[in-house]
Design an enzyme around this catalytic site. Sequence first.
Site, PDB file in Angstrom:
ATOM      1  N   GLU A 154     -10.375  -7.096  -4.695  1.00  0.00           N
ATOM      2  CA  GLU A 154     -10.222  -8.130  -3.655  1.00  0.00           C
ATOM      3  C   GLU A 154     -11.481  -8.173  -2.803  1.00  0.00           C
ATOM      4  O   GLU A 154     -11.725  -7.277  -1.992  1.00  0.00           O
ATOM      5  CB  GLU A 154      -8.994  -7.781  -2.797  1.00  0.00           C
ATOM      6  CG  GLU A 154      -8.695  -8.814  -1.743  1.00  0.00           C
ATOM      7  CD  GLU A 154      -7.426  -8.467  -0.961  1.00  0.00           C
ATOM      8  OE1 GLU A 154      -6.434  -8.007  -1.575  1.00  0.00           O
ATOM      9  OE2 GLU A 154      -7.431  -8.664   0.262  1.00  0.00           O
TER      10      GLU A 154
ATOM     11  N   ASP B 232     -10.862 -11.459  10.953  1.00  0.00           N
ATOM     12  CA  ASP B 232      -9.890 -11.712   9.901  1.00  0.00           C
ATOM     13  C   ASP B 232      -8.516 -11.906  10.555  1.00  0.00           C
ATOM     14  O   ASP B 232      -7.781 -10.951  10.751  1.00  0.00           O
ATOM     15  CB  ASP B 232      -9.895 -10.465   8.989  1.00  0.00           C
ATOM     16  CG  ASP B 232      -9.170 -10.677   7.688  1.00  0.00           C
ATOM     17  OD1 ASP B 232      -8.848 -11.828   7.365  1.00  0.00           O
ATOM     18  OD2 ASP B 232      -8.934  -9.675   6.984  1.00  0.00           O
TER      19      ASP B 232
ATOM     20  N   ASP C 198      -5.897 -13.505   9.476  1.00  0.00           N
ATOM     21  CA  ASP C 198      -4.749 -13.448   8.560  1.00  0.00           C
ATOM     22  C   ASP C 198      -3.611 -14.379   8.988  1.00  0.00           C
ATOM     23  O   ASP C 198      -2.454 -13.958   9.063  1.00  0.00           O
ATOM     24  CB  ASP C 198      -4.183 -12.008   8.498  1.00  0.00           C
ATOM     25  CG  ASP C 198      -4.972 -11.121   7.550  1.00  0.00           C
ATOM     26  OD1 ASP C 198      -5.768 -11.641   6.761  1.00  0.00           O
ATOM     27  OD2 ASP C 198      -4.772  -9.891   7.598  1.00  0.00           O
TER      28      ASP C 198
ATOM     29  N   ASP D  77      -0.708 -12.685   2.422  1.00  0.00           N
ATOM     30  CA  ASP D  77      -1.320 -11.602   3.198  1.00  0.00           C
ATOM     31  C   ASP D  77      -1.615 -12.167   4.585  1.00  0.00           C
ATOM     32  O   ASP D  77      -2.762 -12.415   4.953  1.00  0.00           O
ATOM     33  CB  ASP D  77      -2.577 -11.091   2.494  1.00  0.00           C
ATOM     34  CG  ASP D  77      -3.062  -9.792   3.094  1.00  0.00           C
ATOM     35  OD1 ASP D  77      -2.468  -9.353   4.099  1.00  0.00           O
ATOM     36  OD2 ASP D  77      -4.031  -9.218   2.574  1.00  0.00           O
TER      37      ASP D  77
ATOM     38  N   ASP E  77      -4.541 -13.905  -2.356  1.00  0.00           N
ATOM     39  CA  ASP E  77      -3.946 -13.527  -1.080  1.00  0.00           C
ATOM     40  C   ASP E  77      -4.026 -14.760  -0.204  1.00  0.00           C
ATOM     41  O   ASP E  77      -5.105 -15.173   0.243  1.00  0.00           O
ATOM     42  CB  ASP E  77      -4.671 -12.323  -0.457  1.00  0.00           C
ATOM     43  CG  ASP E  77      -4.024 -11.002  -0.878  1.00  0.00           C
ATOM     44  OD1 ASP E  77      -3.179 -11.026  -1.807  1.00  0.00           O
ATOM     45  OD2 ASP E  77      -4.365  -9.959  -0.297  1.00  0.00           O
TER      46      ASP E  77
ATOM     47  N   HIS F  70       0.892  -1.165   0.000  1.00  0.00           N
ATOM     48  CA  HIS F  70       0.000   0.000   0.000  1.00  0.00           C
ATOM     49  C   HIS F  70       0.930   1.215   0.000  1.00  0.00           C
ATOM     50  O   HIS F  70       1.992   1.186   0.634  1.00  0.00           O
ATOM     51  CB  HIS F  70      -0.825   0.113   1.279  1.00  0.00           C
ATOM     52  CG  HIS F  70      -1.741  -1.038   1.553  1.00  0.00           C
ATOM     53  ND1 HIS F  70      -1.325  -2.169   2.206  1.00  0.00           N
ATOM     54  CD2 HIS F  70      -3.059  -1.205   1.300  1.00  0.00           C
ATOM     55  CE1 HIS F  70      -2.347  -2.996   2.336  1.00  0.00           C
ATOM     56  NE2 HIS F  70      -3.418  -2.443   1.788  1.00  0.00           N
TER      57      HIS F  70
ATOM     58  N   HIS G 170     -11.018 -13.931   3.635  1.00  0.00           N
ATOM     59  CA  HIS G 170     -12.174 -13.151   3.187  1.00  0.00           C
ATOM     60  C   HIS G 170     -13.265 -14.079   2.657  1.00  0.00           C
ATOM     61  O   HIS G 170     -14.451 -13.832   2.868  1.00  0.00           O
ATOM     62  CB  HIS G 170     -11.768 -12.161   2.089  1.00  0.00           C
ATOM     63  CG  HIS G 170     -10.770 -11.141   2.541  1.00  0.00           C
ATOM     64  ND1 HIS G 170     -10.275 -10.183   1.693  1.00  0.00           N
ATOM     65  CD2 HIS G 170     -10.179 -10.921   3.735  1.00  0.00           C
ATOM     66  CE1 HIS G 170      -9.412  -9.412   2.359  1.00  0.00           C
ATOM     67  NE2 HIS G 170      -9.332  -9.850   3.598  1.00  0.00           N
TER      68      HIS G 170
ATOM     69  N   GLU H 188      -8.850 -13.864  -1.463  1.00  0.00           N
ATOM     70  CA  GLU H 188      -8.141 -14.114  -0.192  1.00  0.00           C
ATOM     71  C   GLU H 188      -8.914 -15.124   0.654  1.00  0.00           C
ATOM     72  O   GLU H 188     -10.123 -14.982   0.859  1.00  0.00           O
ATOM     73  CB  GLU H 188      -7.976 -12.790   0.564  1.00  0.00           C
ATOM     74  CG  GLU H 188      -7.347 -12.974   1.926  1.00  0.00           C
ATOM     75  CD  GLU H 188      -6.838 -11.668   2.528  1.00  0.00           C
ATOM     76  OE1 GLU H 188      -6.412 -10.773   1.752  1.00  0.00           O
ATOM     77  OE2 GLU H 188      -6.864 -11.542   3.758  1.00  0.00           O
TER      78      GLU H 188
ATOM     79  N   ASP I 256       2.184   2.052   3.416  1.00  0.00           N
ATOM     80  CA  ASP I 256       3.129   1.141   4.093  1.00  0.00           C
ATOM     81  C   ASP I 256       4.548   1.548   3.779  1.00  0.00           C
ATOM     82  O   ASP I 256       5.426   1.482   4.635  1.00  0.00           O
ATOM     83  CB  ASP I 256       3.083  -0.317   3.597  1.00  0.00           C
ATOM     84  CG  ASP I 256       1.727  -0.889   3.445  1.00  0.00           C
ATOM     85  OD1 ASP I 256       0.874  -0.559   4.268  1.00  0.00           O
ATOM     86  OD2 ASP I 256       1.537  -1.706   2.514  1.00  0.00           O
TER      87      ASP I 256
HETATM   88  C1  XUL Z   1      -7.332  -6.570   4.306  1.00  0.00           C
HETATM   89  C2  XUL Z   1      -6.541  -7.020   3.156  1.00  0.00           C
HETATM   90  C3  XUL Z   1      -5.701  -5.969   2.518  1.00  0.00           C
HETATM   91  C4  XUL Z   1      -5.614  -6.074   1.035  1.00  0.00           C
HETATM   92  C5  XUL Z   1      -4.899  -4.928   0.388  1.00  0.00           C
HETATM   93  O1  XUL Z   1      -8.157  -7.547   4.845  1.00  0.00           O
HETATM   94  O2  XUL Z   1      -6.565  -8.155   2.777  1.00  0.00           O
HETATM   95  O3  XUL Z   1      -4.460  -5.981   3.115  1.00  0.00           O
HETATM   96  O4  XUL Z   1      -4.986  -7.255   0.641  1.00  0.00           O
HETATM   97  O5  XUL Z   1      -5.462  -3.708   0.717  1.00  0.00           O
HETATM   98 CO    CO Z   2      -5.517  -9.156   1.213  1.00  0.00          CO
END
Ligand code: XUL
Ligand code: CO
Length: 434
Positions: A230, A305, A307, A337, A294, A99, A269, A266, A102
Amino acid sequence: MQHFDCDKIQYEGPSSKNPLAFKHYDADALIDGKSMKDHLRFAAPYWHVMRNVLSDPFGGGTAQMPWDDGSDSVENAVNRVDVFFEFLNKIGIDYYCWHDRDIAPELSDLNASNAALDAVVAKLKEKQAETGVQLLWGTACLFSHPRYSQGGATSPDAAVYTYAAAQVKKALECTKELDGLGYTFWGGREGYATLLNTDMKRELDHLGAFLHMAVDHAKKIGFDGPFYIEPKPREPSTHQYDSDAAACLNFLREYGLMDHFKLNIETNHATLAGHTMEHELTVSANAGMLGSIDANRGDELIGWDTDQFPTDIYLTTQVMLSVLKMGGLTTGGLNFDAKRRRESHEPIDLMHAHIGGMDAFARGLKIAHAIREDGRLEQFVKDRYASFDSELGAEIESGKCSFETLEKAALANGEPVLASGRQEMLENLINEFL
Ligand code: XUL
Ligand code: CO
């Protein structure tokens, strides 16, 4: 100066007991004539590797980042780049994603923030040239700053929308400057909390126009990689417009954007949307719209989430079955991710985390390839639909039938005799390969 207390991670094979070695990921080993590295196209996210302090809703960050002075200075941002590239080199990952916020700090105004970005992008460009690492995709953070609390491209405020457009324009130009292969939209705040204050139709029209401006600007600056959307159903917004793959496809079709976009799917998600990862991958691939992945996973016992790193071989096998079925990833990749647990606060934990994800995907790739070579699974599915391959079934598929002809056939045929779906037998078959 070294920031990760290890040498370059090597492949040592399944019998190795070295926690800082790959047991399954052998980058140059060929599977079906293509290296594992090229099948998997691993990418690392700048936000988790370099910027995630490992806070959670109940406590602050724990991550040790001795290289980071904690300031918003451009110098600190530029210094992080060397650390990130040391990480990429040691773990053996050739792609990365970011991003805008970041890689460079958001400063007092847009001009200053853009200048900070330029300084870091120059450094990233240098490191890319030195190492051959490529940018898989860039994106703009339209969800952290308070101005985006009511959305970016779906904000009710035209000035916020305008600011978001300027931010995406710059992020797109930075992506182009770094020869990025793609550009992602994740609509963190593009949704709503209550319909009492929301004109949904108007917000979606604004989002459609926003994405068309992105397409136009890409053309103008010669960026020809795909855009990705996404999907994610909620969190941070209560209802997000890009809730799942089907909703995204519907949106892209409605607003005439199908030619310019693909989806970035992802795992966590997908599960938040109440789907399996393979469901989301299949919906996307069926539309010819699966662009990138992702790669992470959620926690069945925690509702948010999380991750986490993808270490579940069943999951990675299913992902790789989808990827191999569609003929492989092209511009996209497998972007981790994923973040370490808050308890895994040492820099070396970044290595353990990525080794685990890469090995799990290497195994998933090998297993998925073996399942496809074996052919029984594919044959079962083919046979299951065999009644649509000839006579009446084939006529149905070719659109030649009417309700009248089918009624006549049903009356003549009597009660259908249905074959078993054999789910358990097929689950056993998959387990043969695990
Ligand atoms: C948030 C997510 C983000 C996207 C990019 O849940 O997955 O980091 O991958 O904005
Ligand atoms: Co993501």
